[in-house]
Structure formats: structure tokens, C-alpha cells
Design an enzyme around this catalytic site. Structure first.
Site, short mmCIF file in Angstrom:
data_model
loop_
_atom_site.label_atom_id
_atom_site.label_comp_id
_atom_site.label_asym_id
_atom_site.label_seq_id
_atom_site.Cartn_x
_atom_site.Cartn_y
_atom_site.Cartn_z
N GLY A 128 0.94 -1.24 0.26
CA GLY A 128 0.03 0.08 -0.08
C GLY A 128 0.85 1.14 0.01
O GLY A 128 0.71 2.16 -0.76
N ALA A 129 1.92 1.28 0.91
CA ALA A 129 2.89 2.32 0.96
C ALA A 129 3.99 1.94 1.74
O ALA A 129 4.17 0.94 2.40
CB ALA A 129 2.03 3.34 1.82
N MET A 130 5.12 2.63 1.80
CA MET A 130 6.26 2.27 2.65
C MET A 130 7.08 3.51 3.20
O MET A 130 7.20 4.45 2.51
CB MET A 130 7.42 1.80 1.45
CG MET A 130 8.79 1.47 1.98
SD MET A 130 8.58 -0.02 3.37
CE MET A 130 9.91 0.50 4.38
N GLU A 131 7.29 3.28 4.44
CA GLU A 131 7.56 4.39 5.35
C GLU A 131 9.01 4.98 5.05
O GLU A 131 9.56 5.61 6.03
CB GLU A 131 7.34 4.13 6.62
CG GLU A 131 8.27 2.91 7.30
CD GLU A 131 7.81 1.60 7.31
OE1 GLU A 131 6.90 1.33 6.55
OE2 GLU A 131 8.39 0.65 8.03
N HIS B 66 -0.54 6.22 9.07
CA HIS B 66 0.27 5.01 9.29
C HIS B 66 1.94 5.17 8.98
O HIS B 66 2.44 5.07 9.74
CB HIS B 66 -0.39 3.98 8.50
CG HIS B 66 0.35 2.61 8.76
ND1 HIS B 66 -0.08 1.52 9.26
CD2 HIS B 66 1.48 2.16 8.12
CE1 HIS B 66 0.80 0.61 9.19
NE2 HIS B 66 1.96 0.91 8.77
N GLU B 67 1.93 5.73 7.74
CA GLU B 67 3.24 5.95 7.50
C GLU B 67 4.13 7.19 8.20
O GLU B 67 5.42 6.91 8.32
CB GLU B 67 3.58 6.38 5.74
CG GLU B 67 2.96 5.18 4.95
CD GLU B 67 3.10 3.84 5.25
OE1 GLU B 67 4.26 3.57 5.82
OE2 GLU B 67 2.33 3.02 5.02
N HIS C 187 5.56 5.89 11.68
CA HIS C 187 6.40 5.06 11.37
C HIS C 187 7.81 6.10 11.32
O HIS C 187 9.00 5.56 11.67
CB HIS C 187 6.70 4.42 10.06
CG HIS C 187 6.05 3.02 10.27
ND1 HIS C 187 5.99 2.00 10.99
CD2 HIS C 187 4.93 2.36 9.37
CE1 HIS C 187 5.37 0.72 10.82
NE2 HIS C 187 4.66 1.12 9.71
ZN LIG Z 1 3.67 -0.03 8.42
#
Ligand SMILES: [Zn+2]
Ligand SMILES: *[C@@H]1O[C@H](CO)[C@@H](O)[C@H](O)[C@H]1NC(C)=O
Ligand SMILES: *[C@@H]1O[C@H](CO)[C@@H](O)[C@H](O)[C@H]1NC(C)=O
Ligand SMILES: *[C@@H]1O[C@H](CO)[C@@H](O)[C@H](O)[C@H]1NC(C)=O
Ligand SMILES: *[C@@H]1O[C@H](CO)[C@@H](O)[C@H](O)[C@H]1NC(C)=O
Ligand SMILES: *[C@@H]1O[C@H](CO)[C@@H](O)[C@H](O)[C@H]1NC(C)=O
Ligand SMILES: *[C@@H]1O[C@H](CO)[C@@H](O)[C@H](O)[C@H]1NC(C)=O
Ligand SMILES: *[C@@H]1O[C@H](CO)[C@@H](O)[C@H](O)[C@H]1NC(C)=O
Ligand SMILES: *[C@@H]1O[C@H](CO)[C@@H](O)[C@H](O)[C@H]1NC(C)=O
Length: 892
Positions: free
Chosen positions: A330-333, A366-367, A370
């Protein structure tokens, strides 16, 4: 990482309910309702022959046959220069070339340098330099170990403990379209094909971009330089000085998996908040259309919220977020340069739905969460991933609520995480949150821990912990933890320790230590059902298993007993927390327990109390009672008809949560019975229940104005429903029209809706053709292949076709998409969720046996769980079909 792709619930249910046109509106209505609620050229590169490949031999005890790095060397700084080619070479291959030097300290003397390197070809003999007074040993030989992904440099003499050395390498790698490491994403803009070079390192692919000590605890400082065309922009974790060779400032001390570098001709918009630069990058067309604006607006408030929540300033001078056309998760932090799938970042006012908006704000939160928890302080090894992901999956709701205070976002954790993971954690083949470090070694094992248990159970138990400690104490402990361990690594018990310090400082009276309480939730799988007998005042707990005839796959040192914090009300008044510390306890006058579902457990009552609750269910707990009742019935603890009776009050229900909980549970009945006589009677009943809601909304909104068919005026929130109906009712012509629209669409969320709608077709040949398209990345992007198959499988006509397709193409699917963390378990669950016959069970077992030599990668556990679920379904249908039919004929 953000959760994998996202299967719209709407589409899943719509596919099933379609038969009776009227019912489609239920779903549309719940969506509309949530809207209502929201008001409130040196190109030739020759390999060096100084580097050889290891012959394939049996694994040994040699360090290069171990999956973990030895503790002999500790990296300090890297200088990495990379040059991605956005045009193919004469042979059609896209490549990147690179040079890297790493300075490391020798901790323990050794004559071996073991460094990760995967799919990189060395173009020059690597060199070693000593930074101290003694000369560096001479390199004897260099061997690549493909399986364990190491470059092993054997030295004639030993490195000296306490001394620092610099290793220099030059290499070439493929800039493949494989969504991992340094990879390529493509898209069309105004008829021109464009190429982006981008990265996804987590969990173990930094080693595919440059040789590195690729473990999260091997933190170092990185100096990155990118060569690129002056017409493109280069981005990385930190700020840069400009022009065609872009050299970035030194990063903070950080882990390899959080690195990112991107070359593209994207556009951006920006905003400064207290000297902090916030930018949103995307395709120019998307930026020009204003699709990045929503993300830009919410990022500032969310970052400020987390600064307060953590009591730590945002650790970097800038925060970039970028939407990529091809992106697996979905996504990456990545620290300071967060990457997203387009649908998780871009929002179009006209076209996107509220559901899209809600997803964007929660993924961003969410990201951003992190950036501190995970990036500033990092878990030492992947076995503790659940704490990293569970934490971010919990506080994403807090961050999103800050940006959108009128949405009641915090309530959604109950539906999206707690209920969702209960379904898996109730299986005997579930697994505990925590794994031993030695159990998680190989890249595919690491990939497997990115699952619903880590994310959603992690979120649920941390929410419970925060609730029983109180938020004030929880954040105090969190703050000292982050301050103490900044730029360092931890294990999960370090957090418990800091929370305990906060408890003690506040004289908080807990019956046990934080560690003692949490061990029971973290080290054993599953959760309890708490049974409250109001006639005797007795209260008991039992391990909740969906199929009561199964036994848990693994023993537990705690005998499947938990320390359960029970919040409860009597006569609608909240009572002090009650701790159930053993199997049995006593308490008077129980009425309603687990308020707001802050506890990770289900509740059962004696019959009289169920009756009382059904007669006057307090608003806040209606969704929970429905979900508990249906699941207790599935496990054979209460009668199925009692569960069905919780839906009787729906005819006067106008809240979103109870409807959603009811639909989620009735969905199971549809799956089990949509091929039987029960189906017709059920449709009639649900139709009657929804009528008042329907009338209510007709008064409230003008949703009926929605025109039929595919026109440009379709209201955003109803698009999915209307598209799906149109495709289901239509034939080839309609399908082809949708396909053309899909190919032309430039808004990712719109593309996703069309892609899902095409799965609603009812002609098997159209569905089969569509399934074939998923094998061709020119037609369906790799990132979308598995979710497309799942969409097709949720259609009753498509289900057997999708299953046949997956079986026939397993090897290809596995090799092409095997790296994706979530997609595999989702795929297996998706295509098998309707299974409920002996024949299907046999097919599933056969499939498992037939493909054992290929493997199931991150879906291994999912196969086992599907078998268990199918078994439970078979038994359930046998036992309940008649009673269910009778009840729907005459509901009371
Ligand atoms: Zn995560
Ligand atoms: C790495 O790059 C930085 C900045 O260009 C430079 O100051 C430093 O000396 C380099 N270090 C090594 C070990 O090459
Ligand atoms: C690396 O070497 C292998 C084996 O010679 C070759 O097949 C591959 O194409 C090379 N990769 C690149 C990016 O040059
Ligand atoms: C941390 O808390 C202290 C005391 O409330 C406050 O003065 C300080 O500004 C906070 N720091 C951050 C970064 O929020
Ligand atoms: C990291 O934490 C460990 C204790 O867990 C400590 O021994 C070490 O010195 C810390 N390292 C740094 C750079 O702070
Ligand atoms: C906790 O108890 C100690 C000793 O009784 C007292 O001095 C302290 O003020 C209390 N702390 C809080 C936060 O109540
Ligand atoms: C519940 O509370 C209300 C208002 O406080 C009171 O009138 C009523 O008698 C109570 N009912 C019971 C069963 O205690
Ligand atoms: C339950 O949630 C509501 C709404 O979010 C909140 O107002 C209430 O205080 C919560 N109750 C408890 C006991 O936590
Ligand atoms: C899609 O684009 C092509 C070429 O630009 C155009 O000919 C076609 O009419 C478009 N189709 C739809 C459905 O808009």
C-alpha cells in the site's frame, strides 16, 4: 509498510448480492451514509572475472550458508553512487550501474568479509583499504553466494578488531519491473511512455541496489549520489544540491530497509510548516489535476499530532511523499521519502469516493507514525515486526482522527482490524504475535510475517494496552522509550519496560506487571471468549476456536488462559475495570461487557441476558453484539438463530457500523448458501429489513438522482455499485467499453473501480478472458494482478473460474508475484473463501500436494488456514442449513 492492496468491501459484497437489484442499494446506502457521517553512455559494462559464483553444494556450517550476518563487522558510513538508465540498452535490458564504498569497523578479528549482494554483477575487482595505521589484508578470492545472497570476500590475513576499513565496489544490476530493490515503473502521459526508477527495500532488497549489510540493526549513515537526465528530478531520504549529478546530504544513522531513491519527471506541490518542508510528488498530469492537494492538506496536522503524541520533534528537515504507478504494497515508510501506490495518496474531488479519502488519510497517518516508531527507533530483527506494524496500525486511527475530526475514524478499527483478525486468530492454525528470532531467517520467512496477525492483532492488543493503562500513561512510557532508544534498535520487551516505568511513576494499580499481562496476548495465539452468567454472577474464559473440534496446532505455556481486562456497564453506567485473571471469576449484575470493543476478546452471556440485550441494545455496542453473536454461533457456542435475531432490529437501524457488521456476517451466509434454496428467502428478508433505511435516505439525500448506466455524472460514492451493476447486466459490448475506459483513465481510484467492476460480469467467457489479462503486465499491472483475480473470485460465477485459473497457473503466479507480502495470503483466502463441500476440500488438499515442490511463499500458512476453514464450513452447513432456511422463511 502499509497494508497490501485493498479489496473494496463494496465490490465483494455487491458481486454476491446482485441477483436482486434492489439489494444493491443497501451497499450504496451504507457508503452514502458514511458520507453523511463525514459531514459531521559509457554504457557498455563488462563483468569482472575476479568474482566467481559458489557451486551449489549442500548447506554447511560456514558463515555464508547462514541467513544471518556474523557480528564481526559493523558498518559506519556508505557512499553510494547510482546511475539508472531510463532507456533500454541495445539488447532491450534496462540497467543501473553503481559504485559504493562502505566504511566498517572490525568488532572481532576475522579473515572474511560477508556482505549482502543480490542480482548485482561486479564490474571491477572490489578493493579493500585500511583506515588505520596497519595495512589492509590482501583479498584472496571473492565468491557470490546466490542462495543466501552474500558476496564473500576471503582475505589472506585477518582484519584487526577495533580498526576501520573501507570496501569499494563497482557493479551493474537490472532495473527490472519487478517491484523490488531498485526497480522500474512505467506509465503513459499524453501518449508518451515514461519510465521512473524507484525503490522498495523492505524487507530484504536493499542488497539488490548495492552491496550492504542488509539487516535492520546494522544502522549506518548513507551518502547517496544519483546520476540522471537534467530534465528529471532525483529524490532520496534527505535534501540535495541540484543538477544532473545529484548528491544528497548525509542521512541520519538509519537502517538499509528505509532507504529510497527515485528518478522521475514527476511534478510536485509543497507547503512549509514551521520550517519543515512538505512535498507531494506524482505524475505531472495528476499533480496538475490537483490530485495531490488532499494529501498535502492532511500531512501537516498529522505530523504535528505525532510530534505531540511522541513528544519528539520530527527528526528530518523535510517530508516527501510520492505516488508511484507501480507499487506492490500500500505504501512504504522510507525515512523522509514515503512511497505510495497511487490510490493510497491521490484524491480527485469529482471522482474519488469517501472510502478513497478515508483510506488515504489513514495510510498517510500510518506511514508518518513510522517516521518515529520504526525509523527513529527500529526493532532489532523481523521477528518483532508485529510491534512495528501493529503500533502504526493502531495510531493511524489517532492521526487520521486529528486530520478529520468529524469522521469517527477511531471507531473503524473495530471493523477493519479487530473483527477482521478475529476471523483468522480463531483458527487452530493461527500463530502467536511474537516469533523467535531464529524462526524468521530466510527472505520468504520474513515476508510471511507481514500478515494480518502482525498488523491487525498487533493494533488490537496495543489499543487494549493503551486503554487499560490509560492514554496518558501509555504515551508517557512511549515517549521515554523513543527518547532513550533514538537512532538505535530494540526488542519488544524494551517498550514493556518503559511502559512499566510509567505505570510505577503514576502509582497505577495494575494486578500484574505490563510484561506479565502482555505475555499472554503476545506469546500465545488466539483469544478468549468470556462467558458471563448473570444468573449466578459467574464469569469464565475459554480459548475461542471457530471449529470447536480442532486443537490448537501448538502448545502454550499459559494453557490458553489470558489476563483479561473487562470493561462493563450496568444499567448503562460504566463500571470500574474488572480483571479476569484465572479461568473463573465472580461478579454481580453483569449486563454488557467489553465496551467499545477495546478488549481483544469475545463475550457470551446467559440466554436471559442475551434476550435483555436484544430488546434494548445500547447504540455503541450494536455492531459488536452482532459480530460476537454470529461468531459464537459459527463456533457452535450459541444457536445460529439467536445470531440471526440480532439482525431483527436492523429495520430501524440508521448507523453505519451495525449495518456494516451485519453485512460482513451475512456475507458468510451468502457465500455458503448462494448456490442453494436458502438464497431466495434470505434475499426477501434482507430486502424487508433494508426498506426503512432506504426510505430514510430517500428523505436525507438525493442519491436517487443517480442516473442509470455509465455516464459522467455518476456520483462519486455510487460509482462502484453502478459500474458493477452495469457490467453484470450487460454483455461483451459493455465490458469492452469499460475496458477502454479503464485503459484511458488517468485517475488511479477510478481505474481501480473500473477494474473491480469488470469482475462483476456474468458471462464466463468474459471472466476467463479477464483472468488471462492478469498474466500480461501490459494489460493489468503486476501490482494489481492478484487483487483482480480475487475480485473475480468474489463473483459467484467467477469463483470456480478463478480457482481453476490459479491452479493452472500457480507456477507462473508464484514466480512472478511471489515477493509480494500480502498478496499471496489474500489470493489464497480470496479464491477459497466460498469452499464448503468435501469435493472442494479434496481439491484444496490436492492443490497443496501438487504444488509442494513450487511452494506457497508468503501464502503457506494461508493454505493451511483455508483447509481448516473449509472443514469448518462443511460442518457448519450440515448442522445449520435447515434451521437457517426455516428461520428465513419465518424470521422471529
Ligand atoms: Zn507499516
Ligand atoms: C563520502 O562522500 C562524502 C560527501 O561526498 C565525502 O565527504 C566523504 O569523504 C566520502 N567518504 C568516503 C569514505 O568516500
Ligand atoms: C549479470 O550476469 C548474468 C550472468 O552473466 C547475466 O545473465 C545478466 O544479464 C547480468 N546482469 C546485468 C544487469 O548485466
Ligand atoms: C515535550 O513535552 C514538554 C513538556 O510538556 C514540552 O515542553 C515540549 O515542547 C515537548 N516536546 C515536543 C517535541 O513536543
Ligand atoms: C543502543 O542501545 C544499546 C542498549 O540496548 C546500548 O548498549 C548502545 O550503546 C546503544 N547505542 C547507541 C549508538 O546509542
Ligand atoms: C505516587 O506515590 C508516591 C508515594 O506515595 C507519591 O509521592 C507520588 O506523588 C505519587 N505519584 C503520583 C503521580 O500520584
Ligand atoms: C437504571 O437507572 C435509572 C436512572 O438512574 C433508574 O431510574 C432505574 O431504576 C435503574 N434501573 C435498574 C434496573 O437499576
Ligand atoms: C466509547 O467510545 C465513545 C465514542 O468514541 C466514547 O465517547 C466513550 O467514552 C467510550 N467509552 C469507554 C468506556 O471507553
Ligand atoms: C480512449 O482514448 C482513445 C485514444 O485517445 C480514444 O480514441 C477513445 O475514444 C477513448 N475511449 C474512451 C472510452 O474514452
Amino acid at each position: 509498510m502499509g497494508k497490501g492492496f485493498y479489496i473494496s468491501k463494496t465490490v465483494g459484497v455487491v458481486g454476491i448480492v446482485l441477483g436482486a437489484g434492489a439489494l444493491v442499494t443497501i451497499i450504496a446506502l451504507s457508503v452514502v451514509y458514511s458520507q453523511e457521517k463525514s459531514k459531521n553512455n559509457e554504457n557498455e559494462v563488462k563483468p569482472t572475472d575476479a568474482v566467481t559464483s559458489a557451486p551449489t553444494t549442500a548447506p554447511s556450517n560456514e558463515p555464508w550458508d547462514q541467513w544471518r550476518l556474523p557480528q564481526t563487522l559493523s558498518p559506519q558510513t556508505y557512499n553510494v553512487t547510482l546511475w539508472p538508465r531510463l532507456e533500454p540498452d541495445p539488447t532491450g535490458l534496462y540497467i543501473f550501474t553503481g559504485m559504493s564504498s562502505v566504511v566498517f569497523r572490525c568488532v572481532e578479528k576475522t579473515n572474511l568479509i560477508l556482505i549482502h549482494s543480490n542480482k548485482l554483477n561486479m564490474t571491477k575487482q572490489p578493493t579493500l583499504m585500511a583506515l588505520g595505521s596497519k595495512p589492509a589484508p590482501i583479498i584472496e578470492s571473492i565468491v557470490m553466494h546466490t542462495k543466501t545472497q552474500y558476496m564473500a570476500i576471503h582475505l589472506k590475513d585477518e582484519l584487526t578488531a577495533g580498526e576501520s576499513y573501507e570496501l569499494y565496489t563497482e557493479f551493474v544490476g537490472e532495473l527490472a519491473d519487478d517491484l523490488g530493490g531498485f526497480y522500474r515503473s512505467e506509465y503513459n502521459e499524453n501518449g508518451v511512455k515514461k519510465v521512473v526508477a524507484t525503490t522498495q527495500m523492505q524487507a530484504t532488497d536493499a542488497r539488490k541496489a548495492f552491496p550492504c549489510f542488509d539487516e535492520p540493526a546494522m544502522k549506518a549513515v548513507f551518502h547517496i549520489t544519483l546520476y540522471h537526465d537534467p530534465a528529471t528530478v532525483a529524490l532520496s531520504n534527505v535534501d540535495s544540491t541540484l543538477v544532473t549529478r545529484t548528491t544528497f546530504a548525509a542521512t541520519e544513522v538509519m537502517s538499509t530497509y528505509l532507504l529510497a531513491f527515485i528518478v522521475s519527471d514527476f511534478g510536485f506541490i509543497e507547503q512549509n510548516i514551521d520550517k519543515l518542508q512538505i512535498r507531494i510528488f506524482a505524475r505531472q498530469e495528476a499533480i496538475n489535476a490537483g490530485q495531490g492537494e488532499y494529501a498535502l492538506i492532511v500531512t501537516g496536522p498529522i505530523l504535528k499530532f505525532f510530534e505531540r503524541y511522541y513528544n519528539v520533534s520530527y527528526p528530518l528537515p523535510k517530508s516527501d511523499q510520492i505516488a508511484l504507478p507501480d507499487f506492490n504494497a500500500g505504501a512504504m515508510e522510507n525515512w523522509g521519502l514515503i512511497t505510495y501506490r497511487e490510490t493510497a495518496l491521490l484524491y480527485d474531488k469529482e471522482i474519488s469516493s469517501n472510502g478513497n479519502k478515508e483510506r488515504i488519510v489513514t495510510v498517510i497517518a500510518h506511514e508518518l507514525a513510522h517516521q518515529w516508531f520504526g525509523n527513529l527507533v527500529t526493532l532489532r530483527w523481523w521477528n518483532d515486526l508485529w510491534l512495528n506494524e501493529g503500533f502504526a496500525s493502531y495510531v493511524e486511527y489517532l492521526g487520521a482522527a486529528e486530520a478529520e475530526p468529524d469522521w469517527n475514524v477511531k471507531d473503524l478499527i473495530v471493523l477493519n482490524d479487530v473483527h477482521r483478525v478475529f476471523a483468522i486468530d480463531a483458527l487452530a492454525s493461527s500463530h502467536p504475535l511474537s516469533s523467535k528470532e531464529e524462526e524468521i531467517q530466510k527472505p520468504e520467512q520474513i515476508s510471511e510475517v507481514f500478515d494480518t496477525i502482525s498488523y491487525s492483532k498487533g493494533a488490537s492488543v496495543l489499543r487494549m494496552l493503551s486503554d487499560f493503562l490509560t492514554e496518558a500513561v501509555f504515551t508517557q512510557g512511549l515517549q521515554t522509550y523513543l527518547n532513550y532508544f533514538e537512532f538505535n534498535n530494540t526488542v519488544y520487551t524494551d517498550l514493556w519496560h518503559h511502559l512499566q516505568l510509567a505505570v510505577d511513576r503514576n502509582n497505577n494499580s495494575l494486578p500484574k506487571t505490563v510484561q506479565e499481562i502482555m505475555d499472554r496476548w503476545v506469546l500465545q495465539m488466539g483469544f478468549p471468549v468470556v462467558t458471563i452468567d448473570t444468573t449466578t454472577g459467574q464469569i469464565t474464559q475459554e480459548h475461542f476456536l471457530l471449529d470447536p473440534e480442532t486443537k490448537p496446532d501448538r502448545p502454550s505455556e499459559f494453557n490458553y488462559e489470558w489476563f483479561v481486562p473487562i470493561s462493563w456497564t450496568k444499567n448503562e453506567t460504566t463500571q470500574p475495570l474488572y480483571w479476569l485473571l484465572n479461568k473463573n471469576g465472580d461478579a454481580d449484575e453483569w449486563v454488557l461487557a467489553n465496551i467499545n470493543v477495546t478488549g481483544y476478546y469475545r463475550v457470551n452471556y446467559d440466554n436471559d441476558n442475551w434476550q435483555r440485550l436484544l430488546n434494548s441494545i445500547p447504540v455503541i455496542n450494536r455492531a459488536q453484539l452482532i459480530d460476537d453473536a454470529f461468531n459464537l454461533a459459527k463456533a457452535g457456542i450459541i444457536e445460529t438463530t439467536l445470531a440471526l435475531r440480532t439482525t431483527l432490529f436492523l429495520n430501524s437501524e440508521t448507523e453505519y457500523m451495525p449495518w456494516e457488521a451485519a453485512l460482513d456476517n451475512l456475507d458468510y451466509f451468502y457465500l455458503m448458501f448462494d448456490r442453494t434454496e436458502v438464497y431466495g428467502h434470505m434475499q426477501k428478508y434482507v430486502g424487508r429489513q433494508v426498506k426503512d433505511l432506504f426510505d430514510y435516505f430517500t428523505r436525507l439525500t438525493n442519491w436517487q438522482d443517480v442516473p442509470q448506466g455509465h455516464t459522467d455524472h455518476i456520483k462519486a460514492n455510487l460509482r462502484s455499485t453502478v459500474y458493477c451493476s452495469a457490467i453484470a447486466a450487460g454483455g461483451e459490448e459493455e465490458w469492452n467499453f469499460a475496458w477502454e475506459q479503464f485503459q484511458n483513465a488517468t485517475i488511479a481510484s477510478e481505474k481501480d473501480k473500473l477494474r473491480a467492476a469488470m469482475a462483476c460480469a456474468t458471462e464466463p467467457w468474459l471472466l476467463n478472458r479477464y483472468l488471462k489479462y492478469t498474466l500480461d503486465p501490459e494489460k493489468i499491472r503486476k501490482q494489481d494482478a492478484t487483487s483482480t483475480i480475487i475480485n473475480i473470485a468474489s463473483n459467484v460465477v467467477g469463483q470456480p473460474l478463478a480457482w481453476d485459473f490459479v491452479r493452472a497457473n500457480w507456477e507462473y503466479i508464484f514466480k512472478q508475484y511471489g515477493g509480494g507480502s500480502f498478496s499471496f495470503s489474500n489470493l489464497i483466502n480470496g479464491v477459497t473463501k466460498r469452499f464448503s463441500t468435501q469435493f472442494e476440500l479434496q481439491q484444496l488438499i490436492q492443490f497443496k500436494d501438487d504444488n509442494a515442490h513450487i511452494g506457497f511463499g508468503s501464502g503457506s500458512l494461508a493454505i493451511q488456514q483455508s483447509i481448516e476453514r473449509t472443514n469448518a464450513n462443511i460442518k457448519w452447513i450440515e448442522k445449520n442449513q435447515k434451521a437457517v432456511l426455516d428461520w428465513f422463511k419465518n424470521p422471529s
